[in-house]
Scaffold this active site. Sequence first.
Site, mmCIF file in Angstrom:
data_model
loop_
_atom_site.group_PDB
_atom_site.id
_atom_site.type_symbol
_atom_site.label_atom_id
_atom_site.label_comp_id
_atom_site.label_asym_id
_atom_site.label_seq_id
_atom_site.Cartn_x
_atom_site.Cartn_y
_atom_site.Cartn_z
ATOM 1 N N TYR A 1 0.836 -1.209 0.000
ATOM 2 C CA TYR A 1 0.000 0.000 0.000
ATOM 3 C C TYR A 1 0.867 1.253 0.000
ATOM 4 C CZ TYR A 1 -3.789 3.152 1.442
ATOM 5 O OH TYR A 1 -4.716 4.169 1.515
ATOM 6 N N GLU B 1 4.130 1.810 -0.724
ATOM 7 C CA GLU B 1 4.950 2.027 -1.921
ATOM 8 C C GLU B 1 4.093 2.092 -3.182
ATOM 9 O OE1 GLU B 1 7.622 3.182 -1.338
ATOM 10 O OE2 GLU B 1 9.163 1.841 -0.561
ATOM 11 N N ARG C 1 -3.248 9.217 16.408
ATOM 12 C CA ARG C 1 -3.806 9.393 15.062
ATOM 13 C C ARG C 1 -4.619 10.680 15.070
ATOM 14 N NH1 ARG C 1 -0.757 5.875 14.665
ATOM 15 N NH2 ARG C 1 -0.928 3.848 13.623
ATOM 16 N N ARG D 1 3.934 5.261 14.936
ATOM 17 C CA ARG D 1 3.740 5.669 16.334
ATOM 18 C C ARG D 1 2.900 6.934 16.440
ATOM 19 N NH1 ARG D 1 9.831 6.491 17.046
ATOM 20 N NH2 ARG D 1 9.411 6.935 14.857
#
Length: 318
Positions: free
Chosen positions: A147, A149, A213, A277
Site C-alpha cells: 500500500y 509504496e 492518530r 507511532r
Amino acid sequence: MHLEKRILITGGAGFLGSHLCDMMLERGHRVLCVDNFFTGTQQNVDHLRDNPRFELMRHDITFPLYVEVDEIYNLACPASPIHYQRDPVQTTKVSVLGAINVLGLAKRTKAKVFQASTSEVYGDPSVHPQTEDYWGNVNPIGVRSCYDEGKRCAETLFFDYRRQHHLSIKVARIFNTYGPRMHPNDGRVVSSFIVQALRGEDITMYGTGQQTRSFCFVSDLLDGFVRLMDSPDDVIGPINIGNPSEFTMIELADLVIELTGSRSKVRHLPLPQDDPRQRKPDITKARDLLGWEPRIALREGLQRTIAYFDRQLTAAGT
C-alpha cells in the site's frame, strides 16, 4: 449553478467514493461509478440507482477503461491493512496499474484527474507533524509496503504524466478518515472500536495505546477534495487533507465507550509490524491554498458514526 460534467469515480462504491458520488450528484453532475466490489458494496450506492444521472459499472481498474469523461477521481484501492494485506500483489497492481490506466484515460479525454493518495506515504514518520515536503520513512519490503509504496509510485506517475504529457492533475494525501459507510470489519481503529463497544466486546488495543492518530470526518475530507479539484491549475499538490487534532488510541477508546454507554473493557495486544507511532497532518497548505480546514469535532463525528453502525448492527441482528 455549476456546468454539468460527467465525472468518473473509481472505487465509487466504497466508503469515501459513495459519499463523493452523493456530493457530485448534488452539485448537478453526471456520475460514472466504477468499482470491482473488493471492499466497496452495492449497498453503499443502492439509494442512487434510480437517479438518471448516476451509472454504476463493475470494472477492475487494473484493466483499461474506455469511457468519455470530463473529470476523474481515482479512489480505487483497499485502504485498511486487513484488506490491502489480504492480496498484497493486487494492492500494488491497483495502485500502480490503476494509476497508469486512469492517467491514460485522462490523457485521451483531456480530463482533469485527482489522485487519492495517503498519509501512509510518510511511513513511520521521523518528522512531526508531517508536511508535504517530508519524503517519508517507509519500509519498502514490509507487510504494509504494498500500500505505502504502491501509493508513492502512483504519485510518481501522476507527476511524470504532468511533466511529460501536461496533464491537469490534483494529488491529495488523506489522513485517517471516518464516518458512516465504513466497512465494519476493515480493522481500522474507529470502526473496530465502535463495533466492539456496541456489541459489548473487549476493545482491541494494539500496543500501549499511546500511539496517536488524527481523525477527519468524511464530509470535511470530501469538502477538501472538491476545493482542491476546483482550485487553479497551478495548485497541484500533494496537499495534506486531514484533521490536525491528535488523539491517543486510549483517548479514542475512552470516548467511544462513553458515547456508546458500553461496558466494554480494553484488551491490549502486540503492536503490528511497521505500525506508525504518530500521525498528524500539517494542513498549512490546505488552509492557505484552498481555504480549507475541518469543522466537525471528533465527538460530533463519532456520534454520527456510532448511530450509523448501531442501525447496521440492529438490521443485521447482531
